[in-house]
Design a protein around this motif. Structure first.
Motif, short mmCIF file in Angstrom:
data_model
loop_
_atom_site.label_atom_id
_atom_site.label_comp_id
_atom_site.label_asym_id
_atom_site.label_seq_id
_atom_site.Cartn_x
_atom_site.Cartn_y
_atom_site.Cartn_z
N GLU A 136 0.83 -1.20 0.00
CA GLU A 136 0.00 0.00 0.00
C GLU A 136 0.87 1.26 0.00
O GLU A 136 0.58 2.24 -0.68
CB GLU A 136 -0.92 0.00 1.22
CG GLU A 136 -1.94 1.11 1.17
CD GLU A 136 -2.80 1.22 2.43
OE1 GLU A 136 -2.50 0.53 3.42
OE2 GLU A 136 -3.73 2.03 2.41
N TRP A 137 1.96 1.19 0.75
CA TRP A 137 2.85 2.35 0.84
C TRP A 137 3.63 2.55 -0.45
O TRP A 137 3.93 3.67 -0.84
CB TRP A 137 3.77 2.21 2.05
CG TRP A 137 3.00 2.26 3.31
CD1 TRP A 137 2.52 1.20 4.01
CD2 TRP A 137 2.53 3.44 3.99
NE1 TRP A 137 1.79 1.63 5.09
CE2 TRP A 137 1.79 3.00 5.11
CE3 TRP A 137 2.68 4.80 3.78
CZ2 TRP A 137 1.19 3.88 6.00
CZ3 TRP A 137 2.09 5.68 4.67
CH2 TRP A 137 1.36 5.23 5.76
N ALA B 5 2.40 1.78 -3.34
CA ALA B 5 1.41 2.39 -4.25
C ALA B 5 1.27 3.88 -3.98
O ALA B 5 1.10 4.68 -4.91
CB ALA B 5 0.07 1.68 -4.09
N ALA B 6 1.36 4.26 -2.69
CA ALA B 6 1.27 5.68 -2.32
C ALA B 6 2.43 6.46 -2.94
O ALA B 6 2.24 7.56 -3.49
CB ALA B 6 1.29 5.83 -0.81
#
Lengths: 102, 219
Positions: B25-26, B28-29
């Protein structure tokens, strides 16, 4: 006995300072970098730690321009505000102590 | 798109592939922020930072494997030397036991590494086999050739050199084996326990990690 709160590094405090400047606003990583001067390689590990400790919350926001991916945004929590307040209360004493003995 | 931006994009893709799943997720951020950057220098700077973060996450995630991988050759060398010292005065057949211990120790080392990181099982086995308990130096030590004829172990250079200096290696070889045959035997002896350990470790990891299919009894 509750565990002592972990000390916040100057870089972590700098990131939190940006978020606390507008507590209700969601900030993008690039905005935090632009204000603090932190590198992306430093910012995201900091954000991960803050998120894990509940000092920062995150959410995905729809992109302003079509065709771009959603962006991850960050906002300070109540615990984050308290942590900054307590860090700011402790920091001057530590600085005085360091100044006296160095 | 400029070459600098293309390079930054390539670095971002490497960072994404390095990122462990629990940090996806990070990653992707960071990718989403990168997608908004138009300045080439800033994009490259951002990409380098992301690569550093991803590398840090990966190293932390694989810490146990990396430590064992780096420590295995010196630990094996130390264990082998200690065992040789202990066996030498005890048994006249110490070489046989020494070789058995060496094979067993590299087998175990590659088994453990393959269990920890099945995807790198073959690479780990090849590195351990190459560096091995004798240390890398034994491959390049021509003086070790003397042992070779007696025990089929020691220096590869010690074998290969006579391949072209001695036209008929078998005549000079007490075991009546050609030099190329002896060379293959040594290579096989060295790689066999490592490859077996890696194969067994990989198979065990695959068996432990494969999805289980539950059979539902028909009513």
């Amino acid at each position: 006995m509750p565990a002592a709160p972990r000390r916040l590094s100057p870089q972590t405090l700098a990131a939190l300072d940006v978020l606390i400047s507008a507590p209700d606003q969601w900030f993008y990583g690039l905005e935090i970098v632009a204000t603090t001067g932190l590198k992306s390689g430093s910012l995201y590990p900091i954000l991960i730690r803050l998120h894990a400790r509940g000092l920062v919350e995150s959410r995905w926001l729809e992109p302003e321009k079509p065709g771009r991916p959603p962006r991850h945004a960050y906002r300070i929590t109540g615990a984050g505000r308290a942590a900054v307040k307590s860090a700011r209360a402790v920091a001057p004493v530590q600085l005085v102590g360091k100044g006296m003995f160095s | 798109m400029s070459a600098v931006h293309a390079l930054a994009g390539w670095i971002m893709r490497r960072a994404e592939s390095l990122t462990p799943p629990d940090r996806a997720e990070w990653s992707a951020a960071m990718q989403a922020e990168f997608a908004t950057l138009t300045d080439n220098g800033v994009a490259l700077d951002w990409a380098m930072g992301c690569l550093g973060s991803a590398l840090g996450w990966r190293v932390r995630k694989e810490a146990l494997f990396l430590v064992l991988f780096v420590l295995a050759p010196p630990l094996l060398a130390w264990a082998s030397a200690t065992m040789s010292d202990a066996l030498h005065p005890v048994s006249p057949a110490w070489v046989k036991y020494d070789r058995l211990f060496q094979s067993g120790s590299v087998f175990l080392a590659t088994l453990v590494l393959a269990l920890l990181k099945p995807r790198l099982a073959i690479l780990s086995a090849l590195v351990i086999a190459y560096v091995g308990p004798d240390g890398l130096i034994s491959w390049f030590d021509p003086t070790a050739g003397g042992h070779v004829w007696d025990h089929f172990e020691g220096s590869l250079v010690g074998f290969i050199t006579p391949l072209w200096t001695d036209a008929d290696g078998a005549a000079a070889n007490p075991g009546h084996l050609h030099n190329w045959q002896v060379t293959l035997i040594v290579i096989w002896r060295r790689f066999e326990p490592c490859l077996c350990g890696a194969a067994l470790g990989w198979a065990a990891a695959w068996l432990a990690g494969r999805p289980r299919v539950r059979r539902v009894k028909a009513a």
